[in-house]
Design an enzyme around this catalytic site. Sequence first.
Site, mmCIF file in Angstrom:
data_model
loop_
_atom_site.group_PDB
_atom_site.id
_atom_site.type_symbol
_atom_site.label_atom_id
_atom_site.label_comp_id
_atom_site.label_asym_id
_atom_site.label_seq_id
_atom_site.Cartn_x
_atom_site.Cartn_y
_atom_site.Cartn_z
ATOM 1 N N ARG A 1 0.854 -1.183 0.000
ATOM 2 C CA ARG A 1 0.000 0.000 0.000
ATOM 3 C C ARG A 1 0.894 1.239 0.000
ATOM 4 N NH1 ARG A 1 -3.070 -2.877 -1.711
ATOM 5 N NH2 ARG A 1 -5.139 -3.514 -0.993
ATOM 6 N N HIS B 1 0.474 -0.166 -10.291
ATOM 7 C CA HIS B 1 -0.413 -0.991 -9.454
ATOM 8 C C HIS B 1 -0.819 -2.272 -10.203
ATOM 9 C CE1 HIS B 1 -3.368 -0.721 -5.858
ATOM 10 N NE2 HIS B 1 -3.088 -1.989 -6.130
#
Length: 312
Positions: free
Chosen positions: A227, A275
């Site tokens: 994250r 991502h």
Amino acid sequence: MSVRVLFAGDDRDWPVYAPLLRSACAARGLEIALSDTAPDPAAVDYIVYAPSGPLKDFGPFTAAKAVLSLWAGVERIVGDPTLTQPLCRMVDSGLRQGMTEWVTGHVLRHHLGLDTHILHQDGIWRDKAVPPLAGERPVGILGLGALGAAAGQALAGLGFPVTGWSRTPKSAAQIDCRHGADGLAETLRRAQIMVLLLPLTEDTRGLLNAERLALLPEGAVVINPGRGPLIVDADLLDALDRGRIGHATLDVFATEPLPPEHPYWAHPRVTVTPHIASATRPQTAAEAIAENIARGEAGRPFLHLVDRARGY
């Protein structure tokens, strides 16, 4: 009577997931009424959910037995005051395999010094740039959940000494598992390559700050597919500018997509990937969702139930 399932994900995913979910449920003997709309929210038994979808208020779904997330991360939903139903995060074989491949690939890239050769095709014969063997390159994994343990074990299988850290005691074969403040410091001090695979909670936000970056060996590599907000960006950039950190390979960011003006894009010691470390694969995700529906209908405990107090 059919089990009533609402697909509350991205509209583009509906035609992909619908046949897979129906097939996976049928294979478990479940007859489902699957729809991407809910004319009567109070009649819905299960919600298949992604934050990119249209559903923002869980209050009307008074009979729903569970909300089944298509995403591994739940930080965008776990604090929703309208969510009173059990929440299950996505953990499946596709996520584990995808993350393991991405992490292993980038650890090997840095371990072997591939950037030196790939980025410098300039006629210079750099035959002295021979890497050590894996056993001489300690790797740290912050986060020993399903993804962290799988990636760590794959690296250990290649011969890397792997130390893993979690906030609470855990065990994983082939990994030297640590926990607590002292365990975190020791894991950082050992790791020439540090991989972040922690969930994002109030306890882990900003975990890798200037103080903890300073504990890593000089020239260490930071790899973050976990994250974005686990890292204090300004502190990492400062450590990179000073050469204290040798390189950072980052797949996740506090703001996504990463803004074009962000300094990470142009920094010579940073690799940005968009991502992609471990996307949800519809085929394996549908199996995981169907299994939890089957468990709910049989009165068995749900898999990967989120602990609201811990945030994951």
